[in-house]
Write a protein that holds these residues in place. Structure first.
Motif, PDB file in Angstrom:
ATOM      1  N   VAL A   1      39.715 101.782  46.327  1.00 15.87           N
ATOM      2  CA  VAL A   1      38.390 101.280  45.987  1.00 15.87           C
ATOM      3  C   VAL A   1      38.346  99.773  46.231  1.00 15.87           C
ATOM      4  CG1 VAL A   1      39.015 100.887  43.565  1.00 15.87           C
ATOM      5  CG2 VAL A   1      36.605 101.232  44.175  1.00 15.87           C
ATOM      6  N   GLU A   2      37.169  99.296  46.621  1.00 16.21           N
ATOM      7  CA  GLU A   2      36.947  97.862  46.812  1.00 16.21           C
ATOM      8  C   GLU A   2      36.005  97.368  45.715  1.00 16.21           C
ATOM      9  OE1 GLU A   2      34.746  94.782  49.917  1.00 16.21           O
ATOM     10  OE2 GLU A   2      35.205  96.842  50.545  1.00 16.21           O
ATOM     11  N   VAL A   3      36.538  96.525  44.838  1.00 17.75           N
ATOM     12  CA  VAL A   3      35.762  96.013  43.708  1.00 17.75           C
ATOM     13  C   VAL A   3      35.447  94.542  43.950  1.00 17.75           C
ATOM     14  CG1 VAL A   3      35.648  95.721  41.210  1.00 17.75           C
ATOM     15  CG2 VAL A   3      36.974  97.613  42.173  1.00 17.75           C
ATOM     16  N   THR A   4      34.171  94.199  43.919  1.00 21.95           N
ATOM     17  CA  THR A   4      33.771  92.796  44.044  1.00 21.95           C
ATOM     18  C   THR A   4      33.307  92.289  42.680  1.00 21.95           C
ATOM     19  OG1 THR A   4      31.504  93.416  44.683  1.00 21.95           O
ATOM     20  CG2 THR A   4      33.099  93.053  46.450  1.00 21.95           C
ATOM     21  N   TYR A   5      33.641  91.046  42.400  1.00 19.81           N
ATOM     22  CA  TYR A   5      33.329  90.462  41.084  1.00 19.81           C
ATOM     23  C   TYR A   5      32.753  89.069  41.274  1.00 19.81           C
ATOM     24  CZ  TYR A   5      34.380  88.009  36.688  1.00 19.81           C
ATOM     25  OH  TYR A   5      34.299  87.240  35.542  1.00 19.81           O
ATOM     26  N   GLU A   6      31.602  88.832  40.646  1.00 16.35           N
ATOM     27  CA  GLU A   6      30.947  87.524  40.692  1.00 16.35           C
ATOM     28  C   GLU A   6      30.524  87.138  39.279  1.00 16.35           C
ATOM     29  OE1 GLU A   6      26.896  85.427  42.534  1.00 16.35           O
ATOM     30  OE2 GLU A   6      27.559  87.403  43.247  1.00 16.35           O
ATOM     31  N   ASN A   7      30.847  85.919  38.888  1.00 19.91           N
ATOM     32  CA  ASN A   7      30.527  85.469  37.526  1.00 19.91           C
ATOM     33  C   ASN A   7      29.813  84.121  37.565  1.00 19.91           C
ATOM     34  OD1 ASN A   7      30.504  85.199  34.701  1.00 19.91           O
ATOM     35  ND2 ASN A   7      32.430  84.063  34.760  1.00 19.91           N
ATOM     36  N   ASN A   8      28.637  84.083  36.934  1.00 24.27           N
ATOM     37  CA  ASN A   8      27.860  82.839  36.874  1.00 24.27           C
ATOM     38  C   ASN A   8      27.596  82.386  35.435  1.00 24.27           C
ATOM     39  OD1 ASN A   8      27.416  82.608  39.770  1.00 24.27           O
ATOM     40  ND2 ASN A   8      26.047  84.373  39.570  1.00 24.27           N
ATOM     41  N   ILE A   9      28.362  82.896  34.477  1.00 23.04           N
ATOM     42  CA  ILE A   9      28.188  82.485  33.084  1.00 23.04           C
ATOM     43  C   ILE A   9      29.528  82.052  32.511  1.00 23.04           C
ATOM     44  CG2 ILE A   9      26.227  84.033  32.749  1.00 23.04           C
ATOM     45  CD1 ILE A   9      27.992  85.962  31.326  1.00 23.04           C
ATOM     46  N   HIS A  10      29.493  81.479  31.305  1.00 21.32           N
ATOM     47  CA  HIS A  10      30.700  80.993  30.649  1.00 21.32           C
ATOM     48  C   HIS A  10      31.024  81.877  29.442  1.00 21.32           C
ATOM     49  CE1 HIS A  10      30.758  77.372  33.087  1.00 21.32           C
ATOM     50  NE2 HIS A  10      29.466  77.211  32.831  1.00 21.32           N
ATOM     51  N   PHE A  11      32.282  82.282  29.355  1.00 20.55           N
ATOM     52  CA  PHE A  11      32.724  83.136  28.249  1.00 20.55           C
ATOM     53  C   PHE A  11      33.534  82.378  27.200  1.00 20.55           C
ATOM     54  CE2 PHE A  11      32.706  86.118  31.938  1.00 20.55           C
ATOM     55  CZ  PHE A  11      31.673  86.928  31.504  1.00 20.55           C
ATOM     56  N   GLU A  12      33.774  81.086  27.429  1.00 21.25           N
ATOM     57  CA  GLU A  12      34.733  80.357  26.611  1.00 21.25           C
ATOM     58  C   GLU A  12      34.402  80.372  25.118  1.00 21.25           C
ATOM     59  OE1 GLU A  12      33.663  79.470  29.437  1.00 21.25           O
ATOM     60  OE2 GLU A  12      35.433  79.134  30.701  1.00 21.25           O
ATOM     61  N   SER A  13      33.099  80.379  24.788  1.00 16.72           N
ATOM     62  CA  SER A  13      32.702  80.275  23.382  1.00 16.72           C
ATOM     63  C   SER A  13      32.793  81.601  22.641  1.00 16.72           C
ATOM     64  CB  SER A  13      31.256  79.755  23.288  1.00 16.72           C
ATOM     65  OG  SER A  13      30.358  80.641  23.942  1.00 16.72           O
ATOM     66  N   TYR A  14      33.148  82.682  23.335  1.00 19.56           N
ATOM     67  CA  TYR A  14      33.177  83.997  22.721  1.00 19.56           C
ATOM     68  C   TYR A  14      34.495  84.251  21.994  1.00 19.56           C
ATOM     69  CZ  TYR A  14      28.859  85.688  24.783  1.00 19.56           C
ATOM     70  OH  TYR A  14      27.540  85.872  25.087  1.00 19.56           O
ATOM     71  N   LEU A  15      34.403  85.044  20.925  1.00 16.60           N
ATOM     72  CA  LEU A  15      35.605  85.466  20.214  1.00 16.60           C
ATOM     73  C   LEU A  15      36.361  86.485  21.049  1.00 16.60           C
ATOM     74  CD1 LEU A  15      34.083  85.944  16.635  1.00 16.60           C
ATOM     75  CD2 LEU A  15      35.425  83.993  17.446  1.00 16.60           C
ATOM     76  N   VAL A  16      37.656  86.602  20.775  1.00 16.71           N
ATOM     77  CA  VAL A  16      38.487  87.551  21.518  1.00 16.71           C
ATOM     78  C   VAL A  16      37.967  88.973  21.351  1.00 16.71           C
ATOM     79  CG1 VAL A  16      40.802  88.541  21.720  1.00 16.71           C
ATOM     80  CG2 VAL A  16      40.534  86.089  21.401  1.00 16.71           C
ATOM     81  N   GLU A  17      37.439  89.284  20.149  1.00 14.97           N
ATOM     82  CA  GLU A  17      36.920  90.631  19.904  1.00 14.97           C
ATOM     83  C   GLU A  17      35.780  90.964  20.863  1.00 14.97           C
ATOM     84  OE1 GLU A  17      37.507  88.409  17.625  1.00 14.97           O
ATOM     85  OE2 GLU A  17      39.035  89.304  16.317  1.00 14.97           O
ATOM     86  N   LYS A  18      34.892  89.980  21.111  1.00 15.98           N
ATOM     87  CA  LYS A  18      33.793  90.204  22.048  1.00 15.98           C
ATOM     88  C   LYS A  18      34.323  90.328  23.469  1.00 15.98           C
ATOM     89  CE  LYS A  18      29.667  88.490  19.748  1.00 15.98           C
ATOM     90  NZ  LYS A  18      28.426  87.693  19.896  1.00 15.98           N
ATOM     91  N   HIS A  19      35.297  89.499  23.816  1.00 19.07           N
ATOM     92  CA  HIS A  19      35.931  89.609  25.126  1.00 19.07           C
ATOM     93  C   HIS A  19      36.461  91.014  25.340  1.00 19.07           C
ATOM     94  CE1 HIS A  19      36.847  85.026  25.802  1.00 19.07           C
ATOM     95  NE2 HIS A  19      35.570  85.296  25.693  1.00 19.07           N
ATOM     96  N   LEU A  20      37.113  91.538  24.306  1.00 20.65           N
ATOM     97  CA  LEU A  20      37.737  92.854  24.417  1.00 20.65           C
ATOM     98  C   LEU A  20      36.683  93.945  24.590  1.00 20.65           C
ATOM     99  CD1 LEU A  20      40.420  94.323  24.450  1.00 20.65           C
ATOM    100  CD2 LEU A  20      40.275  94.563  21.971  1.00 20.65           C
ATOM    101  N   HIS A  21      35.555  93.844  23.871  1.00 20.80           N
ATOM    102  CA  HIS A  21      34.484  94.837  24.012  1.00 20.80           C
ATOM    103  C   HIS A  21      33.971  94.873  25.458  1.00 20.80           C
ATOM    104  CE1 HIS A  21      34.027  96.399  20.046  1.00 20.80           C
ATOM    105  NE2 HIS A  21      33.719  95.240  19.483  1.00 20.80           N
TER     106      HIS A  21
END
Length: 264
Positions: free
Chosen positions: A157-177
């Motif tokens: 499979v070929e997966v492409t990923y693009e991110n235009n937002i910042h996750f730094e302020s999120y808790l690890v629990e939200k990251h994990l979800h």
């Protein structure tokens, strides 16, 4: 004189009729608003009850998923670690045996080293499944990059990923979800959808952090309830619920799937 009395009686009758008509209309309006309000309240109550039932379903889905995860971890600990450590213990005990040749000792020691190394590797894999270290150390963006790289390395499979937002302020629990949602979607795309291309995009849409996920898999009939209420989808929906977000999911046979969800 009689004519005057008759006219007065007629006027009084007309006045009484008009008053009666107004009173009747007033009563009808009161009854109308009463029953309309009652119906509106009942609709709101039914709506709240449905929301409560839906939330219960989501919580039950989370509990079911957690229980399955515990059972899987327990099985992995038993099969991949405990069983190997038992063999290591047995081999260690054999080293105490008298009259062992150098070759026999070497075989036993190599077995102990090999089994110990496998137990360490399996314990790392189990720990990684519980909470990928990259999430805690480097955040969600790095975690998704690693996840995408793992899937691309399979060449299926070929997966492409693009991110235009910042996750730094999120808790690890939200990251994990969010990470688990993508894992579930990728797993469904490849195992069930037979997809060869997947797109993951994070962007700001209408002042909300949004993820747009799509694949080119075989898709399915989205109108069928059985396709919407699988445990995997319930698990995804429950995680979005805990992220205080909303989602939309569309799919058609031979047209892949598309899921858009936002989160706070």
């Amino acid at each position: 004189m009689n004519n005057i009395n008759i006219e007065n009686n007629e006027i009084i009758n007309v006045v009484f009729f008009i008053l009666f008509a107004f009173l009747s209309m007033f009563l009808v309006l009161i009854l109308f608003f009463y029953f309309s309000r009652k119906k509106i309240v009942q609709i709101e109550v039914n709506k709240k009850n449905l929301e409560i039932e839906h939330q219960k379903e989501l919580i039950n889905s989370v509990l079911t998923t957690q229980e399955e995860e515990r059972n899987r971890i327990a099985q992995d600990l038993h099969d991949e670690i405990s069983s190997k450590l038992n063999v290591v213990s047995l081999n260690s005990y054999l080293l105490k045996s008298e009259n062992l040749t150098d070759e026999e000792q070497s075989v036993i020691i190599n077995n102990v080293i090999e089994l110990t190394q496998k137990a360490i590797e399996n314990s790392r894999r189990i720990a990684h499944d519980l909470l990928p270290p990259v999430l805690e150390k480097f955040g969600l963006h790095a975690g998704i990059e690693e996840l995408v790289e793992e899937y691309n390395s399979t060449k299926f499979v070929e997966v492409t990923y693009e991110n235009n937002i910042h996750f730094e302020s999120y808790l690890v629990e939200k990251h994990l979800h969010i990470f688990r949602i993508l894992q579930e979607l990728l797993n469904n795309s490849i195992r069930h959808g037979k997809a060869t291309k997947v797109s993951i995009q994070f962007t700001n849409f209408e002042n909300k952090k949004t993820c747009i996920y799509s694949d080119n898999g075989i898709g399915f009939d989205n109108s069928m309830s059985k396709n919407q209420k699988g445990l995997g989808m319930k698990n995804i929906e429950s995680r979005i619920y805990f992220l205080q977000g909303n989602f939309s999911f569309t799919s058609k046979p031979n047209e892949g799937v598309k899921m858009v969800f936002n989160f706070n």
